[in-house]
Write an enzyme that holds these catalytic residues in place. Structure first.
Site, short mmCIF file in Angstrom:
data_model
loop_
_atom_site.label_atom_id
_atom_site.label_comp_id
_atom_site.label_asym_id
_atom_site.label_seq_id
_atom_site.Cartn_x
_atom_site.Cartn_y
_atom_site.Cartn_z
N HIS A 121 7.77 -8.21 1.84
CA HIS A 121 6.71 -8.95 1.13
C HIS A 121 7.13 -10.42 0.95
O HIS A 121 6.33 -11.33 1.13
CB HIS A 121 6.45 -8.34 -0.26
CG HIS A 121 5.90 -6.95 -0.22
ND1 HIS A 121 6.40 -5.92 -0.99
CD2 HIS A 121 4.88 -6.41 0.50
CE1 HIS A 121 5.70 -4.82 -0.76
NE2 HIS A 121 4.79 -5.08 0.14
N ARG B 119 2.80 -5.36 9.93
CA ARG B 119 4.04 -4.97 10.60
C ARG B 119 3.77 -4.33 11.94
O ARG B 119 4.59 -4.36 12.84
CB ARG B 119 4.83 -3.97 9.73
CG ARG B 119 5.43 -4.54 8.48
CD ARG B 119 5.84 -3.48 7.52
NE ARG B 119 4.66 -2.72 7.09
CZ ARG B 119 4.61 -1.91 6.05
NH1 ARG B 119 5.69 -1.72 5.33
NH2 ARG B 119 3.49 -1.28 5.74
N SER C 204 7.43 -0.11 0.99
CA SER C 204 7.78 0.29 -0.39
C SER C 204 7.96 1.80 -0.48
O SER C 204 8.90 2.28 -1.14
CB SER C 204 6.69 -0.16 -1.36
OG SER C 204 6.57 -1.55 -1.36
#
Ligand code: PNS
Length: 162
Positions: free
Chosen positions: A17, A92, A129
Site C-alpha cells: 500500500h 498487482r 493484507s
C-alpha cells in the site's frame, strides 16, 4: 490533479500500500488515504486501529504530508467532501483488476469520480493484507511486508484470537 483518494480496507496497511501511495504522490498535490469498510471482508482491526497503522507506516517512511482519514460511508461521498475528483488504486495482477473494475464502474455511475489504476512494484506484488495475516497467524516472518509497529500489533491481535 489536486487531491486524490487512495482507498482501501487496509486491514492492515502494508508496504505494498505504501508503494502505491508514494506513486500517487507523484500524480497529485495532495493524497488522502481513505480507510473504508469493505462489506465483503470481515476486518481484524477496527477503523481507528487501521487509521493508526496507516499513519505510523507513512510517518516512518517520511510521507507525513499524506493525510489518513476514516471513510465512514460511501467512498464517492467522501471524495466529494474532500474535493477529490480521482480515486487511485494499485493493481498487482489480473485478479486485482477483476475485483477493482466493478467498483470503479459503480463509483463512476453514482458520481463523477474517476478511478485511476497504478501498477505497484513487482517485488511487492506477493503482499496482500489477508496473506500477511495468515503468515503472522502461524508465526511466520512479516517484517519485510508491514511496518514494525503493525507487525507487533498483528502478532498480538492474532495471539489473542486463539
Ligand atoms: O482494500 P479493499 O478491500 O479492496 O477496498 C475496498 C473499499 C474499502 C475501497 C470499498 O469496499 C469501498 O469503497 N467501501 C466504502 C463503501 C462504498 O463506497 N461502497 C461502494 C463501493 S463500489
Amino acid at each position: 490533479m489536486r487531491t486524490v483518494v487512495c482507498p482501501g480496507s487496509f486491514d492492515p496497511f502494508t508496504l505494498g500500500h505504501l508503494d502505491v501511495v508514494k506513486r500517487a504522490q507523484q500524480l497529485a498535490d495532495h493524497v488522502i488515504v481513505g480507510v473504508a469498510r469493505n462489506a465483503g471482508k470481515s476486518a481484524l482491526f477496527n477503523a481507528e486501529q487501521r487509521v493508526d497503522f496507516a499513519q505510523r507506516t507513512l510517518q516512518r517512511a517520511g510521507l507525513s504530508a499524506v493525510e489518513v482519514r476514516h471513510v465512514p460511508g460511501l467512498l464517492t461521498e467522501f471524495c466529494d467532501e474532500v474535493g477529490a475528483k480521482h480515486i487511485v488504486k494499485g493493481l498487482r495482477n489480473g485478479a486485482d483488476l477483476d475485483s477493482e473494475l466493478p467498483m470503479a464502474l459503480m463509483n463512476r455511475s453514482i458520481s463523477s469520480v474517476e478511478t485511476l489504476f497504478i501498477l505497484g512494484e513487482p517485488s511487492l506484488s506477493h503482499i496482500a493484507s489477508s496473506l500477511v495475516k495468515d503468515v503472522a497467524r502461524h508465526g511466520g516472518e512479516i517484517s519485510n511486508m508491514v511496518d514494525v509497529d503493525v507487525a507487533h500489533a498483528l502478532y498480538l491481535a492474532l495471539s489473542e484470537e486463539q
